[in-house]
Motif scaffolding. Structure first.
Motif, short mmCIF file in Angstrom:
data_model
loop_
_atom_site.label_atom_id
_atom_site.label_comp_id
_atom_site.label_asym_id
_atom_site.label_seq_id
_atom_site.Cartn_x
_atom_site.Cartn_y
_atom_site.Cartn_z
N ASN A 1 1.22 -1.00 -0.15
CA ASN A 1 0.22 -0.20 0.16
C ASN A 1 1.11 1.20 -0.45
OD1 ASN A 1 -2.11 2.68 0.65
ND2 ASN A 1 -3.36 0.37 1.26
N GLN A 2 0.81 1.79 -0.62
CA GLN A 2 1.29 3.20 -1.40
C GLN A 2 1.11 4.16 0.06
OE1 GLN A 2 -0.27 1.74 -4.19
NE2 GLN A 2 2.06 0.69 -4.81
N ALA B 1 1.91 -3.34 -6.64
CA ALA B 1 3.10 -4.37 -6.35
C ALA B 1 3.93 -5.01 -7.06
CB ALA B 1 3.19 -4.66 -5.55
N GLU C 1 -2.48 -7.37 0.77
CA GLU C 1 -2.87 -5.93 0.51
C GLU C 1 -3.81 -5.91 1.53
OE1 GLU C 1 -5.84 -3.06 -0.92
OE2 GLU C 1 -5.52 -5.52 -0.62
N ASN D 1 7.26 -4.30 -7.49
CA ASN D 1 7.79 -4.32 -6.36
C ASN D 1 8.80 -5.20 -6.05
OD1 ASN D 1 8.66 -5.13 -3.70
ND2 ASN D 1 6.86 -4.68 -2.23
N PHE E 1 -3.69 -1.94 -6.16
CA PHE E 1 -2.92 -1.95 -5.24
C PHE E 1 -1.68 -2.79 -5.51
CE2 PHE E 1 -4.31 1.23 -2.27
CZ PHE E 1 -3.80 2.02 -2.34
N LEU F 1 4.24 3.38 2.70
CA LEU F 1 5.22 3.50 2.29
C LEU F 1 5.43 5.22 2.57
CD1 LEU F 1 5.06 1.18 -0.94
CD2 LEU F 1 6.23 1.27 1.40
N SER F 2 5.02 5.94 2.16
CA SER F 2 5.55 7.35 3.17
C SER F 2 4.87 7.65 3.96
CB SER F 2 4.19 8.07 2.13
OG SER F 2 3.75 9.31 2.61
#
Length: 159
Positions: A29-30, A73, A92, A77, A69, A33-34
Motif C-alpha cells: 500500500n503506497q 506492487a 494487500e 516491488n 494496489f 510506504l510514505s
C-alpha cells in the motif's frame, strides 16, 4: 505570498500532512510506504478516497482480477514479485485494514485552527482540479524541499 500568511486547516484547497512513521510496516500500500501522515480531517478523507479509488480499479493478473494496489506492487516491488498471487492479495487486504486502523487513530488538527502556510511543521500541498483529476502541488518551500528529496530517493532506488 506573504511570509505570515495563515491557512485554515479545514480549507479543502489544501492537503496537510506531518512527517512521521506508520505503526506497521507495509510492502504494497503506497499510503503506508510514505512518511506523510494526514494532519487534518479533510486530508484524511482525501487519503481514504484515494485508497478506495486505487482498490476499486481492477486489473487482470495470472487469470485473476486484482485491485490497483496489487497490480502496482506486482509491477514495481521485487519482494512482491517473488510471492504467490494469493499471498499478495491477502497481504494487500491486511495492509489496507491496518492502514484504516492507523488512520482512524490519528490525532488531527482541529478544524477551527489556522497554521502558517510557510511554516516548517507541516507538509502543505495546494489542491487544484485539472480536468477530472485533483493535482497536488507543494505550497511552500519546506514542502518543495521534502518533495524533491523524496523524488531523489525514488530515482536513486531505480538506478
Amino acid at each position: 505570498m506573504a511570509d505570515d500568511e495563515m491557512i485554515n486547516v479545514d480549507d479543502i484547497n489544501y492537503a496537510i500532512y506531518t512527517i512521521g512513521k506508520w505503526e506497521n510496516s507495509y510492502e504494497i500500500n503506497q499510503i503506508g510506504l510514505s512518511s506523510e501522515i494526514p494532519a487534518t480531517k479533510n486530508t484524511l478523507t482525501h487519503v481514504k478516497f484515494s485508497m478506495e479509488e486505487i482498490r476499486n480499479t481492477k486489473f487482470s493478473s495470472s487469470d485473476k482480477i486484482v485491485n490497483g494496489f496489487v497490480a502496482i506492487a506486482l509491477h514495481l516491488n521485487p519482494k512482491v514479485q517473488d510471492m504467490e498471487l494469493e499471498e499478495v492479495i491477502k497481504l494487500e487486504e491486511e495492509e489496507y485494514q491496518n492502514i484504516l486502523k492507523e488512520l482512524e487513530g490519528l490525532e488531527l488538527l482541529d478544524d477551527g485552527e489556522s497554521i502558517p502556510l510557510n511554516g516548517e511543521d507541516y507538509l502543505i500541498y495546494k489542491l487544484e482540479k485539472d480536468c477530472h483529476v485533483t493535482k497536488s502541488t507543494p505550497a511552500n518551500l519546506f514542502t518543495i524541499n521534502y518533495y524533491n528529496n523524496e523524488l531523489k530517493k525514488i530515482e536513486d532506488a531505480l538506478d
